[in-house]
Write a protein that holds these residues in place. Structure first.
Motif, PDB file in Angstrom:
ATOM      1  N   VAL A 114       0.851  -1.189   0.000  1.00  0.00           N
ATOM      2  CA  VAL A 114       0.000   0.000   0.000  1.00  0.00           C
ATOM      3  C   VAL A 114       0.885   1.237   0.000  1.00  0.00           C
ATOM      4  CG1 VAL A 114      -1.800   1.286   1.210  1.00  0.00           C
ATOM      5  CG2 VAL A 114      -1.834  -1.211   1.218  1.00  0.00           C
ATOM      6  N   VAL A 115       0.685   2.093  -0.992  1.00  0.00           N
ATOM      7  CA  VAL A 115       1.442   3.330  -1.147  1.00  0.00           C
ATOM      8  C   VAL A 115       0.490   4.502  -0.944  1.00  0.00           C
ATOM      9  CG1 VAL A 115       2.751   4.759  -2.763  1.00  0.00           C
ATOM     10  CG2 VAL A 115       3.037   2.266  -2.778  1.00  0.00           C
ATOM     11  N   GLU A 116       0.904   5.487  -0.165  1.00  0.00           N
ATOM     12  CA  GLU A 116       0.062   6.670   0.019  1.00  0.00           C
ATOM     13  C   GLU A 116       0.470   7.760  -0.961  1.00  0.00           C
ATOM     14  OE1 GLU A 116      -0.130   7.985   4.073  1.00  0.00           O
ATOM     15  OE2 GLU A 116      -1.658   6.473   4.529  1.00  0.00           O
ATOM     16  N   SER A 117      -0.538   8.436  -1.498  1.00  0.00           N
ATOM     17  CA  SER A 117      -0.302   9.546  -2.417  1.00  0.00           C
ATOM     18  C   SER A 117      -1.436  10.540  -2.285  1.00  0.00           C
ATOM     19  CB  SER A 117      -0.223   9.043  -3.869  1.00  0.00           C
ATOM     20  OG  SER A 117      -0.232  10.130  -4.786  1.00  0.00           O
ATOM     21  N   THR A 118      -1.100  11.815  -2.366  1.00  0.00           N
ATOM     22  CA  THR A 118      -2.148  12.835  -2.391  1.00  0.00           C
ATOM     23  C   THR A 118      -2.911  12.826  -3.712  1.00  0.00           C
ATOM     24  OG1 THR A 118      -0.595  14.466  -3.276  1.00  0.00           O
ATOM     25  CG2 THR A 118      -0.816  14.335  -0.862  1.00  0.00           C
ATOM     26  N   LEU A 119      -2.321  12.201  -4.734  1.00  0.00           N
ATOM     27  CA  LEU A 119      -2.872  12.180  -6.096  1.00  0.00           C
ATOM     28  C   LEU A 119      -3.014  13.587  -6.667  1.00  0.00           C
ATOM     29  CD1 LEU A 119      -5.549   9.333  -5.785  1.00  0.00           C
ATOM     30  CD2 LEU A 119      -3.192   9.168  -6.605  1.00  0.00           C
ATOM     31  N   GLN A 120      -2.195  14.486  -6.162  1.00  0.00           N
ATOM     32  CA  GLN A 120      -2.179  15.827  -6.753  1.00  0.00           C
ATOM     33  C   GLN A 120      -1.580  15.744  -8.153  1.00  0.00           C
ATOM     34  OE1 GLN A 120      -0.020  18.170  -3.880  1.00  0.00           O
ATOM     35  NE2 GLN A 120      -1.895  18.766  -2.814  1.00  0.00           N
ATOM     36  N   ARG A 121      -2.182  16.460  -9.063  1.00  0.00           N
ATOM     37  CA  ARG A 121      -1.789  16.358 -10.466  1.00  0.00           C
ATOM     38  C   ARG A 121      -0.653  17.340 -10.763  1.00  0.00           C
ATOM     39  NH1 ARG A 121      -7.267  15.672 -10.073  1.00  0.00           N
ATOM     40  NH2 ARG A 121      -7.826  17.819 -10.636  1.00  0.00           N
ATOM     41  N   ASN A 122       0.502  17.062 -10.147  1.00  0.00           N
ATOM     42  CA  ASN A 122       1.681  17.888 -10.414  1.00  0.00           C
ATOM     43  C   ASN A 122       2.838  16.976 -10.820  1.00  0.00           C
ATOM     44  OD1 ASN A 122       3.069  16.950  -7.999  1.00  0.00           O
ATOM     45  ND2 ASN A 122       1.714  18.310  -6.828  1.00  0.00           N
ATOM     46  N   ALA A 123       3.868  17.577 -11.376  1.00  0.00           N
ATOM     47  CA  ALA A 123       4.970  16.801 -11.940  1.00  0.00           C
ATOM     48  C   ALA A 123       5.656  15.942 -10.892  1.00  0.00           C
ATOM     49  CB  ALA A 123       5.969  17.740 -12.604  1.00  0.00           C
ATOM     50  N   THR A 124       5.808  16.466  -9.680  1.00  0.00           N
ATOM     51  CA  THR A 124       6.524  15.726  -8.640  1.00  0.00           C
ATOM     52  C   THR A 124       5.800  14.430  -8.286  1.00  0.00           C
ATOM     53  OG1 THR A 124       7.430  17.770  -7.715  1.00  0.00           O
ATOM     54  CG2 THR A 124       7.382  15.834  -6.272  1.00  0.00           C
ATOM     55  N   GLU A 125       4.492  14.517  -8.059  1.00  0.00           N
ATOM     56  CA  GLU A 125       3.751  13.317  -7.647  1.00  0.00           C
ATOM     57  C   GLU A 125       3.592  12.337  -8.809  1.00  0.00           C
ATOM     58  OE1 GLU A 125       2.078  11.119  -4.486  1.00  0.00           O
ATOM     59  OE2 GLU A 125       3.502  12.760  -4.724  1.00  0.00           O
ATOM     60  N   LEU A 126       3.379  12.845 -10.006  1.00  0.00           N
ATOM     61  CA  LEU A 126       3.285  11.963 -11.166  1.00  0.00           C
ATOM     62  C   LEU A 126       4.594  11.194 -11.368  1.00  0.00           C
ATOM     63  CD1 LEU A 126       1.376  14.372 -13.561  1.00  0.00           C
ATOM     64  CD2 LEU A 126       0.527  12.147 -12.793  1.00  0.00           C
ATOM     65  N   ARG A 127       5.720  11.887 -11.255  1.00  0.00           N
ATOM     66  CA  ARG A 127       7.007  11.208 -11.413  1.00  0.00           C
ATOM     67  C   ARG A 127       7.234  10.169 -10.308  1.00  0.00           C
ATOM     68  NH1 ARG A 127       9.249  16.619 -12.459  1.00  0.00           N
ATOM     69  NH2 ARG A 127       9.465  16.904 -14.727  1.00  0.00           N
ATOM     70  N   ARG A 128       6.811  10.495  -9.093  1.00  0.00           N
ATOM     71  CA  ARG A 128       7.000   9.541  -7.979  1.00  0.00           C
ATOM     72  C   ARG A 128       6.243   8.248  -8.229  1.00  0.00           C
ATOM     73  NH1 ARG A 128       5.168   8.007  -2.733  1.00  0.00           N
ATOM     74  NH2 ARG A 128       3.197   9.124  -2.957  1.00  0.00           N
ATOM     75  N   ILE A 129       4.971   8.361  -8.647  1.00  0.00           N
ATOM     76  CA  ILE A 129       4.173   7.158  -8.896  1.00  0.00           C
ATOM     77  C   ILE A 129       4.671   6.445 -10.160  1.00  0.00           C
ATOM     78  CG2 ILE A 129       1.850   6.270  -9.291  1.00  0.00           C
ATOM     79  CD1 ILE A 129       2.404   7.323  -6.452  1.00  0.00           C
ATOM     80  N   ALA A 130       5.141   7.202 -11.146  1.00  0.00           N
ATOM     81  CA  ALA A 130       5.715   6.571 -12.339  1.00  0.00           C
ATOM     82  C   ALA A 130       6.956   5.756 -11.980  1.00  0.00           C
ATOM     83  CB  ALA A 130       6.059   7.634 -13.380  1.00  0.00           C
ATOM     84  N   ALA A 131       7.753   6.263 -11.032  1.00  0.00           N
ATOM     85  CA  ALA A 131       8.939   5.523 -10.591  1.00  0.00           C
ATOM     86  C   ALA A 131       8.535   4.218  -9.909  1.00  0.00           C
ATOM     87  CB  ALA A 131       9.777   6.385  -9.649  1.00  0.00           C
ATOM     88  N   ILE A 132       7.450   4.267  -9.137  1.00  0.00           N
ATOM     89  CA  ILE A 132       6.946   3.040  -8.504  1.00  0.00           C
ATOM     90  C   ILE A 132       6.517   2.039  -9.583  1.00  0.00           C
ATOM     91  CG2 ILE A 132       5.011   2.119  -7.154  1.00  0.00           C
ATOM     92  CD1 ILE A 132       5.251   4.666  -5.415  1.00  0.00           C
ATOM     93  N   CYS A 133       5.878   2.534 -10.617  1.00  0.00           N
ATOM     94  CA  CYS A 133       5.481   1.648 -11.717  1.00  0.00           C
ATOM     95  C   CYS A 133       6.701   0.979 -12.360  1.00  0.00           C
ATOM     96  CB  CYS A 133       4.697   2.426 -12.769  1.00  0.00           C
ATOM     97  SG  CYS A 133       3.041   2.934 -12.247  1.00  0.00           S
TER      98      CYS A 133
END
Length: 364
Positions: free
Chosen positions: A54-73
């Motif tokens: 289980v990973v927590e994310s604010t799911l804010q649509r900004n470059a930092t959070e998108l890149r973080r979840i993309a790295a997890i992928c």
């Protein structure tokens, strides 16, 4: 498959229950699941399966959070994302656009939003949702997949408690006509319509008890319901039951005579399918998937939305003939097994996820 389940709901509503159940079933079938949820998510009585990250994310649509979840992928070798609820749906679409991760989105509500056409597949609970996504969100026909809501028998395989024991625990007289509804105490659930239906049922010679079971809701709406009950002289004929456990949800359904769903807006209420699986006839307002769930006059009765007089008449038609009521419940069980069980619908979701992977890879 390695699947990233992204969920933005934070409270234990129907959509969240759907995601938790789906995750359990996919994990049981050998898929590797990583869940992304928002901080502070409350699953109520539910839990994620053992072994699921289980990973927590604010799911804010900004470059930092998108890149973080993309790295997890990338690190987890994720094959496909499956998104649930608006913020997660939008986040997943951006992941698909900028990082080329295959994405399947489930439409739990009917919302006009710009992100829907960018998914590889959109799962719809019913024909109404299919038409809405095609017309208003401009989703290509080939991307739309109809997968009805479903529940799993294993959720209800708990040791049987005698009905008289359940009724005694919840202070329900042994032979009192009892109907039940589950859902948070919010206006769109239409609980006030059930209250307004009660006088006609009392006048017909019954002593009904309506159980409003939920995890929480809006205090002002609850006060409005109670005040309406006092004004109509039926306050003793309904009761709020809060924070019901999964086990007691099953016990209460077994102890009830009828399930009532009075929602004004709905997509696919899973509790209706649970009631059918338990052999309860259903009286419900005709919105969302209810027309798909309930076979009119066969497994229950459907009435117009916000029509308490029609609801009272439908309830009376069901409860006044015990043999017909039991036959409706048995027919509902058969309908559930044929169309709304996990065994029927999980393979459809797996097929949509696989198609998204293949299509995305084919375009690279």
């Amino acid at each position: 498959m390695k699947i990233l389940q992204i969920m933005s709901g934070k409270d234990p509503n129907g959509a969240v229950r759907y995601v938790v159940l789906l995750t359990h079933l996919l994990a049981a079938r050998g898929h590797e699941i990583v869940v992304v949820q928002r901080p502070g998510t409350d699953l109520g009585p539910m839990n994620w399966p053992d072994g699921v990250e289980v990973v927590e994310s604010t799911l804010q649509r900004n470059a930092t959070e998108l890149r973080r979840i993309a790295a997890i992928c990338r690190d987890r070798s994720i094959d496909v994302m499956h998104t649930h609820m608006s913020r997660a749906n939008a986040f997943g679409a951006l992941m698909r656009i900028f990082f080329r991760v295959p994405c399947v989105a489930t439409a739990h509500k009917l919302n006009v939003q710009l992100h829907w056409p960018f998914n590889d597949r959109v799962l719809c609970h019913n024909d109404e949702s299919m038409r809405f996504e095609r017309r208003w969100n401009l989703v290509a026909k080939r991307k739309l997949c109809k997968v009805p809501p479903f529940v799993d028998d294993r959720e209800m395989e708990i040791p049987a408690e005698p009905i008289e024991t359940t009724r005694a625990r919840f202070d329900i007289a042994p032979n009192r006509l009892t109907f039940i509804t589950f859902g948070n105490f919010i206006p769109r659930k239409g609980l006030i319509d059930i209250v307004e239906a009660l006088p006609a049922i009392v006048q017909a010679g019954h002593n009904p008890l309506a159980l409003f079971c939920g995890w929480g809701g809006e205090g002002d709406y609850r006060k409005l319901i109670e005040a309406r009950g006092e004004a109509l002289g039926v306050r003793d004929h309904f009761r709020f039951v809060e924070r019901v456990s999964d086990t007691d949800r099953v016990h209460l359904m077994r102890a009830a005579n009828l399930y009532v769903q009075a929602s004004h807006v709905e997509t696919g209420p899973l509790v209706v399918l649970e009631a059918m699986a338990q052999g309860l006839p259903v009286v419900g307002s005709n919105c969302g998937s209810m027309e798909d769930f309930v076979a009119q006059s066969t497994t229950g009765e459907l009435v117009p939305v916000a029509a308490p007089n029609e609801m009272a008449a439908a309830i009376l038609r069901v409860v006044q003939d015990g043999a017909r009521r039991r036959a409706m419940g048995e027919a509902g069980r058969r309908r559930y097994e044929a169309e709304f069980s996990a065994a029927v619908n999980i393979p459809r979701i797996e097929a949509a996820l696989h198609a998204a992977i293949q299509e995305c890879r084919g375009h690279r």
